[in-house]
Design a protein around this motif. Structure first.
Motif, PDB file in Angstrom:
ATOM      1  N   SER A  75       3.411  14.304  -7.133  1.00 56.65           N
ATOM      2  CA  SER A  75       3.773  13.296  -8.119  1.00 56.65           C
ATOM      3  C   SER A  75       3.731  11.951  -7.410  1.00 56.65           C
ATOM      4  CB  SER A  75       5.178  13.566  -8.677  1.00 56.65           C
ATOM      5  OG  SER A  75       5.539  12.575  -9.613  1.00 56.65           O
ATOM      6  N   ALA A  76       3.196  10.929  -8.106  1.00 61.07           N
ATOM      7  CA  ALA A  76       3.036   9.624  -7.469  1.00 61.07           C
ATOM      8  C   ALA A  76       3.588   8.518  -8.350  1.00 61.07           C
ATOM      9  CB  ALA A  76       1.567   9.359  -7.170  1.00 61.07           C
ATOM     10  N   ALA A  77       4.155   7.507  -7.693  1.00 61.47           N
ATOM     11  CA  ALA A  77       4.703   6.347  -8.394  1.00 61.47           C
ATOM     12  C   ALA A  77       4.450   5.099  -7.546  1.00 61.47           C
ATOM     13  CB  ALA A  77       6.194   6.534  -8.646  1.00 61.47           C
ATOM     14  N   SER A  78       4.802   3.949  -8.073  1.00 60.29           N
ATOM     15  CA  SER A  78       4.611   2.665  -7.393  1.00 60.29           C
ATOM     16  C   SER A  78       3.168   2.509  -6.921  1.00 60.29           C
ATOM     17  CB  SER A  78       5.564   2.531  -6.200  1.00 60.29           C
ATOM     18  OG  SER A  78       6.900   2.618  -6.618  1.00 60.29           O
ATOM     19  N   LEU A  79       2.252   2.806  -7.802  1.00 62.31           N
ATOM     20  CA  LEU A  79       0.828   2.792  -7.480  1.00 62.31           C
ATOM     21  C   LEU A  79       0.319   1.366  -7.295  1.00 62.31           C
ATOM     22  CD1 LEU A  79      -1.617   4.734  -7.308  1.00 62.31           C
ATOM     23  CD2 LEU A  79      -2.025   4.219  -9.699  1.00 62.31           C
ATOM     24  N   ASN A  80      -0.455   1.155  -6.240  1.00 60.49           N
ATOM     25  CA  ASN A  80      -1.048  -0.151  -5.960  1.00 60.49           C
ATOM     26  C   ASN A  80      -2.498   0.080  -5.536  1.00 60.49           C
ATOM     27  OD1 ASN A  80      -1.814  -2.659  -5.054  1.00 60.49           O
ATOM     28  ND2 ASN A  80      -0.012  -2.980  -3.804  1.00 60.49           N
ATOM     29  N   ILE A  81      -3.443  -0.546  -6.241  1.00 62.22           N
ATOM     30  CA  ILE A  81      -4.864  -0.402  -5.944  1.00 62.22           C
ATOM     31  C   ILE A  81      -5.425  -1.768  -5.571  1.00 62.22           C
ATOM     32  CG2 ILE A  81      -7.128   0.268  -6.835  1.00 62.22           C
ATOM     33  CD1 ILE A  81      -5.581   1.995  -8.904  1.00 62.22           C
ATOM     34  N   THR A  82      -6.133  -1.825  -4.442  1.00 63.31           N
ATOM     35  CA  THR A  82      -6.758  -3.057  -3.981  1.00 63.31           C
ATOM     36  C   THR A  82      -8.243  -2.805  -3.775  1.00 63.31           C
ATOM     37  OG1 THR A  82      -4.729  -3.616  -2.788  1.00 63.31           O
ATOM     38  CG2 THR A  82      -6.712  -4.844  -2.204  1.00 63.31           C
ATOM     39  N   GLU A  83      -9.081  -3.630  -4.400  1.00 62.63           N
ATOM     40  CA  GLU A  83     -10.521  -3.583  -4.168  1.00 62.63           C
ATOM     41  C   GLU A  83     -10.893  -4.743  -3.266  1.00 62.63           C
ATOM     42  OE1 GLU A  83     -13.227  -3.501  -7.442  1.00 62.63           O
ATOM     43  OE2 GLU A  83     -12.242  -1.787  -8.352  1.00 62.63           O
ATOM     44  N   TYR A  84     -11.822  -4.497  -2.342  1.00 59.00           N
ATOM     45  CA  TYR A  84     -12.210  -5.561  -1.421  1.00 59.00           C
ATOM     46  C   TYR A  84     -13.591  -5.297  -0.846  1.00 59.00           C
ATOM     47  CZ  TYR A  84     -10.804  -2.218   2.196  1.00 59.00           C
ATOM     48  OH  TYR A  84     -10.697  -1.110   2.992  1.00 59.00           O
ATOM     49  N   GLN A  85     -14.133  -6.307  -0.207  1.00 59.84           N
ATOM     50  CA  GLN A  85     -15.372  -6.202   0.555  1.00 59.84           C
ATOM     51  C   GLN A  85     -15.131  -6.798   1.923  1.00 59.84           C
ATOM     52  OE1 GLN A  85     -18.332  -8.201  -2.007  1.00 59.84           O
ATOM     53  NE2 GLN A  85     -19.473  -6.287  -1.880  1.00 59.84           N
ATOM     54  N   THR A  86     -15.690  -6.163   2.947  1.00 61.74           N
ATOM     55  CA  THR A  86     -15.626  -6.736   4.284  1.00 61.74           C
ATOM     56  C   THR A  86     -16.695  -7.823   4.390  1.00 61.74           C
ATOM     57  OG1 THR A  86     -17.221  -5.158   5.184  1.00 61.74           O
ATOM     58  CG2 THR A  86     -14.878  -4.524   5.260  1.00 61.74           C
ATOM     59  N   LEU A  87     -16.647  -8.590   5.461  1.00 60.58           N
ATOM     60  CA  LEU A  87     -17.655  -9.624   5.668  1.00 60.58           C
ATOM     61  C   LEU A  87     -19.050  -9.001   5.708  1.00 60.58           C
ATOM     62  CD1 LEU A  87     -18.427 -12.553   6.199  1.00 60.58           C
ATOM     63  CD2 LEU A  87     -18.011 -12.141   8.635  1.00 60.58           C
ATOM     64  N   LYS A  88     -19.169  -7.874   6.382  1.00 57.56           N
ATOM     65  CA  LYS A  88     -20.456  -7.169   6.452  1.00 57.56           C
ATOM     66  C   LYS A  88     -20.925  -6.749   5.055  1.00 57.56           C
ATOM     67  CE  LYS A  88     -22.576  -3.045   8.408  1.00 57.56           C
ATOM     68  NZ  LYS A  88     -22.355  -1.844   9.193  1.00 57.56           N
ATOM     69  N   ASP A  89     -20.000  -6.237   4.233  1.00 63.02           N
ATOM     70  CA  ASP A  89     -20.347  -5.839   2.863  1.00 63.02           C
ATOM     71  C   ASP A  89     -20.878  -7.028   2.065  1.00 63.02           C
ATOM     72  OD1 ASP A  89     -19.417  -3.289   3.440  1.00 63.02           O
ATOM     73  OD2 ASP A  89     -17.464  -3.618   2.482  1.00 63.02           O
ATOM     74  N   PRO A 102     -21.721  -2.644  -1.739  1.00 59.54           N
ATOM     75  CA  PRO A 102     -20.626  -1.728  -1.411  1.00 59.54           C
ATOM     76  C   PRO A 102     -19.280  -2.316  -1.839  1.00 59.54           C
ATOM     77  CG  PRO A 102     -21.352  -2.880   0.557  1.00 59.54           C
ATOM     78  CD  PRO A 102     -22.215  -3.357  -0.566  1.00 59.54           C
ATOM     79  N   ILE A 103     -18.466  -1.502  -2.472  1.00 63.37           N
ATOM     80  CA  ILE A 103     -17.119  -1.899  -2.895  1.00 63.37           C
ATOM     81  C   ILE A 103     -16.134  -0.940  -2.239  1.00 63.37           C
ATOM     82  CG2 ILE A 103     -15.526  -2.175  -4.841  1.00 63.37           C
ATOM     83  CD1 ILE A 103     -17.732  -4.194  -4.976  1.00 63.37           C
ATOM     84  N   ARG A 104     -15.143  -1.473  -1.575  1.00 66.82           N
ATOM     85  CA  ARG A 104     -14.120  -0.655  -0.929  1.00 66.82           C
ATOM     86  C   ARG A 104     -12.823  -0.748  -1.725  1.00 66.82           C
ATOM     87  NH1 ARG A 104     -16.249   0.664   4.001  1.00 66.82           N
ATOM     88  NH2 ARG A 104     -18.018  -0.629   4.591  1.00 66.82           N
ATOM     89  N   TYR A 105     -12.014   0.299  -1.627  1.00 68.91           N
ATOM     90  CA  TYR A 105     -10.722   0.298  -2.311  1.00 68.91           C
ATOM     91  C   TYR A 105      -9.671   0.951  -1.423  1.00 68.91           C
ATOM     92  CZ  TYR A 105     -12.056   5.086  -3.554  1.00 68.91           C
ATOM     93  OH  TYR A 105     -12.463   6.396  -3.513  1.00 68.91           O
ATOM     94  N   LYS A 106      -8.437   0.506  -1.644  1.00 71.71           N
ATOM     95  CA  LYS A 106      -7.283   1.090  -0.953  1.00 71.71           C
ATOM     96  C   LYS A 106      -6.244   1.421  -2.010  1.00 71.71           C
ATOM     97  CE  LYS A 106      -4.380  -1.414   1.560  1.00 71.71           C
ATOM     98  NZ  LYS A 106      -3.739  -2.138   2.663  1.00 71.71           N
ATOM     99  N   ILE A 107      -5.786   2.654  -2.007  1.00 66.58           N
ATOM    100  CA  ILE A 107      -4.769   3.118  -2.946  1.00 66.58           C
ATOM    101  C   ILE A 107      -3.505   3.418  -2.150  1.00 66.58           C
ATOM    102  CG2 ILE A 107      -4.143   4.886  -4.630  1.00 66.58           C
ATOM    103  CD1 ILE A 107      -7.219   5.330  -4.976  1.00 66.58           C
ATOM    104  N   VAL A 108      -2.419   2.768  -2.524  1.00 67.07           N
ATOM    105  CA  VAL A 108      -1.122   3.002  -1.883  1.00 67.07           C
ATOM    106  C   VAL A 108      -0.167   3.493  -2.968  1.00 67.07           C
ATOM    107  CG1 VAL A 108       0.800   1.962  -0.622  1.00 67.07           C
ATOM    108  CG2 VAL A 108      -1.538   1.196  -0.179  1.00 67.07           C
ATOM    109  N   ALA A 109       0.559   4.561  -2.655  1.00 66.62           N
ATOM    110  CA  ALA A 109       1.520   5.102  -3.614  1.00 66.62           C
ATOM    111  C   ALA A 109       2.671   5.746  -2.860  1.00 66.62           C
ATOM    112  CB  ALA A 109       0.848   6.132  -4.520  1.00 66.62           C
ATOM    113  N   PHE A 110       3.782   5.882  -3.557  1.00 63.62           N
ATOM    114  CA  PHE A 110       4.936   6.612  -3.043  1.00 63.62           C
ATOM    115  C   PHE A 110       5.079   7.854  -3.907  1.00 63.62           C
ATOM    116  CE2 PHE A 110       5.550   2.375  -1.552  1.00 63.62           C
ATOM    117  CZ  PHE A 110       6.149   2.524  -0.323  1.00 63.62           C
ATOM    118  N   GLY A 111       5.400   8.977  -3.274  1.00 65.39           N
ATOM    119  CA  GLY A 111       5.464  10.182  -4.074  1.00 65.39           C
ATOM    120  C   GLY A 111       6.292  11.282  -3.469  1.00 65.39           C
ATOM    121  N   ILE A 112       6.158  12.445  -4.089  1.00 66.74           N
ATOM    122  CA  ILE A 112       6.818  13.660  -3.647  1.00 66.74           C
ATOM    123  C   ILE A 112       5.754  14.513  -2.967  1.00 66.74           C
ATOM    124  CG2 ILE A 112       8.042  15.738  -4.394  1.00 66.74           C
ATOM    125  CD1 ILE A 112       9.063  14.077  -6.798  1.00 66.74           C
ATOM    126  N   LYS A 113       6.059  14.994  -1.765  1.00 64.26           N
ATOM    127  CA  LYS A 113       5.092  15.763  -0.974  1.00 64.26           C
ATOM    128  C   LYS A 113       4.832  17.141  -1.585  1.00 64.26           C
ATOM    129  CE  LYS A 113       4.959  14.983   3.667  1.00 64.26           C
ATOM    130  NZ  LYS A 113       5.443  15.142   5.045  1.00 64.26           N
TER     131      LYS A 113
END
Length: 120
Positions: A75-89, A102-113
């Protein structure tokens, strides 16, 4: 020469480089904070777009519940999604005139293991 410039211009203004973030409903994923969701996970990934985002036509979706399950959550909560490109991209995107993006993304969440290891 004018025709090729016109084709490139039309491709650039009609490109589709959108990544869709969805859940299949097999796991609870919420944006808001929830009690007992204390285990922080971070998933990093990328999508590649070709010919101004026209190809691949159906591979622009990230299934959040599958990604977070693979990080060990049930189970996941406090979801945060960030899309970005590096300089090389960014440089590659400009050099190829948008034929490869190329599109990069980072997903951060808090949850139950999870104690299980496989996503259905």
């Amino acid at each position: 020469m004018k025709l090729s410039l016109l084709v490139i211009f039309i491709g650039l203004i009609s490109s589709c480089t959108t990544v869709h973030y969805r859940s299949s409903g097999k796991m609870e994923v919420t944006l808001a904070a929830r009690d007992k969701h204390e285990h922080r996970v971070e998933a990093i990934g990328h999508k590649e777009f070709y010919l101004w985002g026209k190809i691949p036509n159906d591979d622009h979706t990230v299934m959040l519940d599958k990604v977070l399950w693979n990080q060990g959550l049930v189970s996941a909560a406090s979801l945060n999604i960030t899309e970005y490109q590096t300089l090389k991209d960014m440089l590659v995107s400009w050099i190829t005139l948008g034929m490869y993006i190329p599109i990069r993304y980072k997903i951060v969440a808090f949850g139950i293991k999870s104690t299980e290891t496989e996503f259905e």
